[in-house]
Design an enzyme around this catalytic site. Structure first.
Site, PDB file in Angstrom:
ATOM      1  N   ASN A  37      -2.414   0.130   7.018  1.00 50.21           N
ATOM      2  CA  ASN A  37      -0.948   0.086   6.998  1.00 50.21           C
ATOM      3  C   ASN A  37      -0.386  -1.045   6.147  1.00 50.21           C
ATOM      4  O   ASN A  37       0.720  -0.929   5.630  1.00 50.21           O
ATOM      5  CB  ASN A  37      -0.447  -0.063   8.447  1.00 50.21           C
ATOM      6  CG  ASN A  37       1.009  -0.432   8.505  1.00 50.21           C
ATOM      7  OD1 ASN A  37       1.887   0.402   8.302  1.00 50.21           O
ATOM      8  ND2 ASN A  37       1.296  -1.718   8.752  1.00 50.21           N
ATOM      9  N   LYS A  49       0.929   3.788  -4.072  1.00 48.21           N
ATOM     10  CA  LYS A  49       1.000   4.758  -2.962  1.00 48.21           C
ATOM     11  C   LYS A  49       0.462   6.123  -3.397  1.00 48.21           C
ATOM     12  O   LYS A  49      -0.097   6.860  -2.585  1.00 48.21           O
ATOM     13  CB  LYS A  49       2.439   4.866  -2.447  1.00 48.21           C
ATOM     14  CG  LYS A  49       2.956   3.565  -1.798  1.00 48.21           C
ATOM     15  CD  LYS A  49       2.115   3.182  -0.602  1.00 48.21           C
ATOM     16  CE  LYS A  49       2.636   1.962   0.130  1.00 48.21           C
ATOM     17  NZ  LYS A  49       1.823   1.597   1.306  1.00 48.21           N
ATOM     18  N   ASP A 101      -6.302 -11.291   4.874  1.00 50.70           N
ATOM     19  CA  ASP A 101      -5.626 -10.663   3.734  1.00 50.70           C
ATOM     20  C   ASP A 101      -6.310  -9.330   3.413  1.00 50.70           C
ATOM     21  O   ASP A 101      -7.470  -9.309   2.981  1.00 50.70           O
ATOM     22  CB  ASP A 101      -5.702 -11.619   2.532  1.00 50.70           C
ATOM     23  CG  ASP A 101      -5.004 -11.052   1.303  1.00 50.70           C
ATOM     24  OD1 ASP A 101      -4.572  -9.867   1.332  1.00 50.70           O
ATOM     25  OD2 ASP A 101      -4.890 -11.796   0.302  1.00 50.70           O
ATOM     26  N   GLY A 104      -1.910  -5.178   9.091  1.00 50.84           N
ATOM     27  CA  GLY A 104      -0.484  -5.510   8.941  1.00 50.84           C
ATOM     28  C   GLY A 104       0.343  -5.051  10.122  1.00 50.84           C
ATOM     29  O   GLY A 104       1.314  -4.313   9.966  1.00 50.84           O
ATOM     30  N   ILE A 149      12.271   4.123   6.505  1.00 53.33           N
ATOM     31  CA  ILE A 149      12.045   3.741   7.894  1.00 53.33           C
ATOM     32  C   ILE A 149      12.663   2.355   8.100  1.00 53.33           C
ATOM     33  O   ILE A 149      12.489   1.467   7.243  1.00 53.33           O
ATOM     34  CB  ILE A 149      10.524   3.683   8.203  1.00 53.33           C
ATOM     35  CG1 ILE A 149       9.813   4.986   7.770  1.00 53.33           C
ATOM     36  CG2 ILE A 149      10.284   3.369   9.667  1.00 53.33           C
ATOM     37  CD1 ILE A 149      10.263   6.249   8.455  1.00 53.33           C
ATOM     38  N   TYR A 170       4.842   0.092  -6.942  1.00 51.96           N
ATOM     39  CA  TYR A 170       4.741   0.572  -5.561  1.00 51.96           C
ATOM     40  C   TYR A 170       4.351   2.050  -5.555  1.00 51.96           C
ATOM     41  O   TYR A 170       3.438   2.475  -4.831  1.00 51.96           O
ATOM     42  CB  TYR A 170       6.084   0.357  -4.866  1.00 51.96           C
ATOM     43  CG  TYR A 170       6.105   0.709  -3.393  1.00 51.96           C
ATOM     44  CD1 TYR A 170       5.568  -0.155  -2.445  1.00 51.96           C
ATOM     45  CD2 TYR A 170       6.683   1.896  -2.946  1.00 51.96           C
ATOM     46  CE1 TYR A 170       5.598   0.158  -1.094  1.00 51.96           C
ATOM     47  CE2 TYR A 170       6.715   2.221  -1.604  1.00 51.96           C
ATOM     48  CZ  TYR A 170       6.176   1.346  -0.675  1.00 51.96           C
ATOM     49  OH  TYR A 170       6.208   1.663   0.666  1.00 51.96           O
ATOM     50  N   ALA A 171       5.030   2.856  -6.378  1.00 50.42           N
ATOM     51  CA  ALA A 171       4.757   4.301  -6.426  1.00 50.42           C
ATOM     52  C   ALA A 171       3.327   4.563  -6.879  1.00 50.42           C
ATOM     53  O   ALA A 171       2.628   5.417  -6.311  1.00 50.42           O
ATOM     54  CB  ALA A 171       5.740   4.983  -7.374  1.00 50.42           C
TER      55      ALA A 171
HETATM   56  P1  NAP Z   1       6.981  -4.750   6.766  1.00 51.53           P
HETATM   57  O1  NAP Z   1       7.961  -4.650   7.864  1.00 51.53           O
HETATM   58  O2  NAP Z   1       7.287  -5.562   5.558  1.00 51.53           O
HETATM   59  O3  NAP Z   1       5.574  -5.225   7.394  1.00 51.53           O
HETATM   60  C1  NAP Z   1       4.458  -5.314   6.576  1.00 51.53           C
HETATM   61  C2  NAP Z   1       3.269  -5.761   7.378  1.00 51.53           C
HETATM   62  O4  NAP Z   1       2.146  -5.805   6.489  1.00 51.53           O
HETATM   63  C3  NAP Z   1       3.428  -7.151   7.959  1.00 51.53           C
HETATM   64  O5  NAP Z   1       2.834  -7.196   9.233  1.00 51.53           O
HETATM   65  C4  NAP Z   1       2.650  -8.025   6.973  1.00 51.53           C
HETATM   66  O6  NAP Z   1       2.048  -9.179   7.549  1.00 51.53           O
HETATM   67  C5  NAP Z   1       1.550  -7.070   6.578  1.00 51.53           C
HETATM   68  N1  NAP Z   1       0.939  -7.460   5.320  1.00 51.53           N
HETATM   69  C6  NAP Z   1       1.545  -7.646   4.122  1.00 51.53           C
HETATM   70  N2  NAP Z   1       0.639  -8.031   3.222  1.00 51.53           N
HETATM   71  C7  NAP Z   1      -0.550  -8.089   3.873  1.00 51.53           C
HETATM   72  C8  NAP Z   1      -1.863  -8.439   3.487  1.00 51.53           C
HETATM   73  N3  NAP Z   1      -2.148  -8.816   2.247  1.00 51.53           N
HETATM   74  N4  NAP Z   1      -2.846  -8.402   4.422  1.00 51.53           N
HETATM   75  C9  NAP Z   1      -2.582  -8.040   5.691  1.00 51.53           C
HETATM   76  N5  NAP Z   1      -1.360  -7.713   6.110  1.00 51.53           N
HETATM   77  C10 NAP Z   1      -0.356  -7.733   5.209  1.00 51.53           C
HETATM   78  O7  NAP Z   1       6.632  -3.297   6.192  1.00 51.53           O
HETATM   79  P2  NAP Z   1       6.756  -1.853   6.890  1.00 51.53           P
HETATM   80  O8  NAP Z   1       8.039  -1.282   6.501  1.00 51.53           O
HETATM   81  O9  NAP Z   1       6.372  -1.953   8.306  1.00 51.53           O
HETATM   82  O10 NAP Z   1       5.638  -1.080   6.051  1.00 51.53           O
HETATM   83  C11 NAP Z   1       4.335  -0.808   6.572  1.00 51.53           C
HETATM   84  C12 NAP Z   1       3.642   0.150   5.626  1.00 51.53           C
HETATM   85  O11 NAP Z   1       4.401   1.364   5.534  1.00 51.53           O
HETATM   86  C13 NAP Z   1       3.518  -0.375   4.199  1.00 51.53           C
HETATM   87  O12 NAP Z   1       2.291   0.047   3.641  1.00 51.53           O
HETATM   88  C14 NAP Z   1       4.684   0.289   3.480  1.00 51.53           C
HETATM   89  O13 NAP Z   1       4.456   0.405   2.109  1.00 51.53           O
HETATM   90  C15 NAP Z   1       4.684   1.635   4.178  1.00 51.53           C
HETATM   91  N6  NAP Z   1       5.976   2.319   4.054  1.00 51.53           N
HETATM   92  C16 NAP Z   1       7.112   1.792   4.586  1.00 51.53           C
HETATM   93  C17 NAP Z   1       8.322   2.479   4.456  1.00 51.53           C
HETATM   94  C18 NAP Z   1       9.607   1.964   5.021  1.00 51.53           C
HETATM   95  O14 NAP Z   1      10.645   2.622   4.789  1.00 51.53           O
HETATM   96  N7  NAP Z   1       9.620   0.881   5.776  1.00 51.53           N
HETATM   97  C19 NAP Z   1       8.347   3.689   3.767  1.00 51.53           C
HETATM   98  C20 NAP Z   1       7.176   4.203   3.233  1.00 51.53           C
HETATM   99  C21 NAP Z   1       5.986   3.504   3.387  1.00 51.53           C
HETATM  100  P3  NAP Z   1       2.906 -10.536   7.825  1.00 51.53           P
HETATM  101  O15 NAP Z   1       3.779 -10.223   9.002  1.00 51.53           O
HETATM  102  O16 NAP Z   1       1.874 -11.538   8.116  1.00 51.53           O
HETATM  103  O17 NAP Z   1       3.702 -10.797   6.592  1.00 51.53           O
END
Ligand code: NAP
Length: 251
Positions: free
Chosen positions: A93, A162, A66, A13, A191, A158-159
């Protein structure tokens, strides 16, 4: 000093958000990068990221795969091994959120979040541990969340996903420590990415800011730096841990 010179890193991702920043940070430190994305619409971003990664003088290639699909992960890692020869680092990720109060949360929504966020970590880890055990070295970094530690209304699925990552991470650390394969988790707070875009403005944002001692959302780059630390030998005596990158939200 480049901390990952010549190492091969997988990031799931990574077409945008935290994954993109992680891939860039690891490449800046000399790692060859194999990364995934899932939406057709992210293909141009993935191609552009390949070029930005290669500008660091490393190999880089993206796959549309996926992370929630076991067979797709199996095929992806097989191709990475064919192309790059080994895997030293795996950053799990990929993740989604489908926020809804439990009263309204459907079984389908629950399953989707579990597949993409939790089963994906099993799918990928299962594939990468063989080459890592053989090489007697490896670092797996799983993207959990502060929500997996403290919970949040409207985010039960989600919780749970995680929190599941944390239990999985600690168990893998127990299983593979003797082979010098480390497994840690990162728990980001808020973030700035597409995932949290809707939280940024208005009253809700003010409420969140008040709870964060550092008084701001974090950047994807800051999660990238923490990931670099756990991926590299800087953390050679650290396994089974959860590193919060949350501006103090958890204290
Ligand atoms: P994001 O901006 O929504 O990006 C998510 C990424 O994951 C995208 O590249 C998406 O691909 C990819 N993805 C989604 N489903 C997928 C799948 N089935 N197979 C492969 N790739 C997939 O999210 P983010 O904020 O960067 O979050 C990244 C990670 O950090 C996640 O696990 C999230 O739960 C965790 N996180 C984020 C935050 C926050 O505040 N942002 C906080 C805590 C934890 P596409 O571009 O192709 O859709």
């Amino acid at each position: 000093m480049r901390l990952l010179d010549g190492k091969v890193a997988i990031v799931t991702g990574a077409a945008r958000g935290i994954g993109e920043a992680v891939a860039l940070k690891l490449a800046e430190h000399g790692a060859h990068i194999a990364f995934t994305y899932v939406s057709e619409g992210s293909a141009p971003k993935a191609a552009a990221l390949e070029d930005r990664l290669k500008a660091f003088g490393v190999g880089a290639r993206s796959w549309r795969a996926d992370a929630g699909d076991f067979t797709a992960c199996e095929g992806f890692v097989a191709e990475v091994l064919k192309e790059f020869g080994t895997v030293d680092v795996c950053v799990n990720n990929a993740g989604i959120s489908k926020d809804n109060l439990l009263l309204r949360l459907s079984s389908e929504q629950w399953d989707e979040v579990m597949d993409v966020n939790l089963k994906s970590v099993f799918n990928m880890t299962k594939q990468v541990i063989r080459p890592m055990m053989k090489a007697r070295r490896g670092s797996i970094v799983n993207m959990s969340s502060i929500i997996g530690i403290r919970g949040n209304a409207g985010q039960s699925s989600y919780a749970a996903s995680k929190a599941g990552i944390i239990g999985f991470t600690k168990s893998v650390a127990h299983e593979l420590g003797s082979r010098n394969v480390r497994c840690n988790a990162i728990a980001p707070g808020f973030i700035e990415t597409d995932m949290t875009h809707y939280l940024k403005d208005g009253e809700a944002a003010k409420g969140f800011m008040e709870k964060i001692p550092l008084g701001r959302f974090g950047s994807a780059e800051e999660v990238g730096s923490a990931t670099l630390f756990l991926a590299s030998d800087l953390s050679s005596y650290i396994t089974g841990q959860v590193l919060s990158v949350c501006g103090g939200l958890n204290i």
